[in-house]
Design a protein around this motif. Structure first.
Motif, PDB file in Angstrom:
ATOM      1  N   ASP A   1      57.842  30.070  40.535  1.00  0.00           N
ATOM      2  CA  ASP A   1      58.190  30.375  39.090  1.00  0.00           C
ATOM      3  C   ASP A   1      57.685  30.328  37.823  1.00  0.00           C
ATOM      4  O   ASP A   1      58.046  30.915  37.188  1.00  0.00           O
TER       5      ASP A   1
ATOM      6  N   ALA B   1      54.225  17.878  38.653  1.00  0.00           N
ATOM      7  CA  ALA B   1      55.738  17.790  38.451  1.00  0.00           C
ATOM      8  C   ALA B   1      56.494  17.881  36.506  1.00  0.00           C
ATOM      9  O   ALA B   1      57.125  18.984  36.464  1.00  0.00           O
ATOM     10  N   VAL B   2      55.832  17.016  35.852  1.00  0.00           N
ATOM     11  CA  VAL B   2      55.481  16.793  34.526  1.00  0.00           C
ATOM     12  C   VAL B   2      55.386  18.256  33.703  1.00  0.00           C
ATOM     13  O   VAL B   2      56.347  19.062  33.005  1.00  0.00           O
ATOM     14  N   GLU B   3      54.487  18.310  34.438  1.00  0.00           N
ATOM     15  CA  GLU B   3      53.861  19.570  33.450  1.00  0.00           C
ATOM     16  C   GLU B   3      54.127  20.554  34.101  1.00  0.00           C
ATOM     17  O   GLU B   3      55.172  22.217  33.347  1.00  0.00           O
ATOM     18  N   ILE B   4      54.773  20.674  35.064  1.00  0.00           N
ATOM     19  CA  ILE B   4      55.847  22.281  35.214  1.00  0.00           C
ATOM     20  C   ILE B   4      57.215  22.365  34.672  1.00  0.00           C
ATOM     21  O   ILE B   4      57.582  22.971  34.217  1.00  0.00           O
ATOM     22  N   ALA B   5      57.459  21.161  34.400  1.00  0.00           N
ATOM     23  CA  ALA B   5      58.995  21.022  33.456  1.00  0.00           C
ATOM     24  C   ALA B   5      59.033  21.135  32.728  1.00  0.00           C
ATOM     25  O   ALA B   5      59.364  22.486  31.808  1.00  0.00           O
ATOM     26  N   HIS B   6      57.852  21.284  31.997  1.00  0.00           N
ATOM     27  CA  HIS B   6      57.222  21.035  30.144  1.00  0.00           C
ATOM     28  C   HIS B   6      57.318  22.438  30.385  1.00  0.00           C
ATOM     29  O   HIS B   6      57.122  23.361  29.055  1.00  0.00           O
ATOM     30  N   ASN B   7      56.442  23.294  31.232  1.00  0.00           N
ATOM     31  CA  ASN B   7      55.968  25.006  31.604  1.00  0.00           C
ATOM     32  C   ASN B   7      57.461  26.013  30.952  1.00  0.00           C
ATOM     33  O   ASN B   7      57.313  26.989  30.489  1.00  0.00           O
ATOM     34  N   PHE B   8      58.566  25.146  31.803  1.00  0.00           N
ATOM     35  CA  PHE B   8      59.841  25.914  31.552  1.00  0.00           C
ATOM     36  C   PHE B   8      60.171  25.779  30.125  1.00  0.00           C
ATOM     37  O   PHE B   8      60.793  26.288  29.819  1.00  0.00           O
ATOM     38  N   THR B   9      60.189  24.986  29.602  1.00  0.00           N
ATOM     39  CA  THR B   9      60.326  24.332  27.820  1.00  0.00           C
ATOM     40  C   THR B   9      60.007  24.962  26.586  1.00  0.00           C
ATOM     41  O   THR B   9      60.120  25.301  26.127  1.00  0.00           O
TER      42      THR B   9
ATOM     43  N   LEU C   1      61.115  21.491  43.378  1.00  0.00           N
ATOM     44  CA  LEU C   1      59.614  21.398  43.078  1.00  0.00           C
ATOM     45  C   LEU C   1      59.275  23.097  43.328  1.00  0.00           C
ATOM     46  O   LEU C   1      58.071  23.213  42.754  1.00  0.00           O
TER      47      LEU C   1
ATOM     48  N   SER D   1      59.583  26.055  41.819  1.00  0.00           N
ATOM     49  CA  SER D   1      60.195  26.261  40.389  1.00  0.00           C
ATOM     50  C   SER D   1      58.144  26.267  39.676  1.00  0.00           C
ATOM     51  O   SER D   1      57.750  26.324  39.310  1.00  0.00           O
TER      52      SER D   1
END
Length: 227
Positions: free
Chosen positions: A93, A44-52, A87, A90
């Motif tokens: 995505d 989950a954290v790495e997926i969020a960082h990938n977006f940013t 999740l 994402s």
């Protein structure tokens, strides 16, 4: 062959992971595929960082590569607000848009009520059709009351058989393509040289093809010019 399970369950233990494992076991029995499970909860954290930042971390990158190289895919999500989880969406995505093209995919979901079973047809199937995956006809939804009840095992077996059939067909197609002989080039047909000594307007470079007389365009054009 490689079979990858993408599970978006959040709890431990997870009914979503349990359904994914049962589908994977039923498919592997028919294909002898190596099974790998991707737990999105851990990414989950790495997926969020990938977006940013636009780049996957090491664990996420390995998971994306596993999905892209799989011969078959089982995707399982819990139902939140009558659709797949955020999740789950994402993860797909940040996956390369062409990674699932032509790949067999079995869609499945879990929920607290049978009323959410249409999530398979209204949300999951359109998502993977958009990604140009080949979605097996039978999707599997497991509500809380389905565990241990009649019908779930039959649905799992039917869906697993369909996925195994698609995976086996694609593997056989690759084997045939690898062993196919390269076709020999067509023999070269010599073209007669034009009669340079004859004026263009009077050339008779006419070829008989299939009973029709073919006159080169240059010759027709030259015939229209005044001498």
């Amino acid at each position: 062959m490689k079979l990858v399970v993408v599970s978006a369950g959040l709890s431990v233990p997870s009914s979503t992971r349990l359904l994914g494992d049962r589908l994977a076991n039923a498919t592997a029995e028919r294909t002898s595929a190596d099974v790998r499970v991707v737990e999105l909860r851990d990414l989950a954290v790495e997926i969020a960082h990938n977006f940013t930042n636009g780049f996957p971390g090491p664990a996420l990158g390995a998971a994306l590569d596993a999905v892209a190289s799989a011969d078959g895919l089982i995707v399982v999500t819990p139902v939140f607000s009558a659709s797949y989880s955020g999740l789950f969406k994402s993860f797909f995505d940040v996956l390369d848009p062409d990674a699932l093209t032509g790949k067999p995919v079995l869609v499945a979901a879990t929920g607290g009520s049978a009323r959410h079973s249409l999530v398979l047809e209204h949300a999951l199937r359109p998502l993977f059709a958009y990604l140009r995956a080949v979605v097996v006809p039978t999707g599997v939804y497991a509500a809380s009351e389905d565990w241990g009840a009649e019908g779930l095992v039959e649905r799992i077996d039917r869906a697993a058989g369909e996925l195994a059939g698609l995976m086996g067909g694609l593997a056989a197609g690759r084997t045939e393509s690898a062993g196919a002989l390269t076709p020999e080039p067509a023999p070269h047909t010599a073209v007669p040289a034009p009669h340079a000594a004859v004026p263009a307007a009077r050339r008779t470079d006419r070829v008989r093809e299939g009973g029709f007389e073919v006159i080169p365009f240059e010759q027709q054009l030259a015939a229209l010019r005044p001498e």
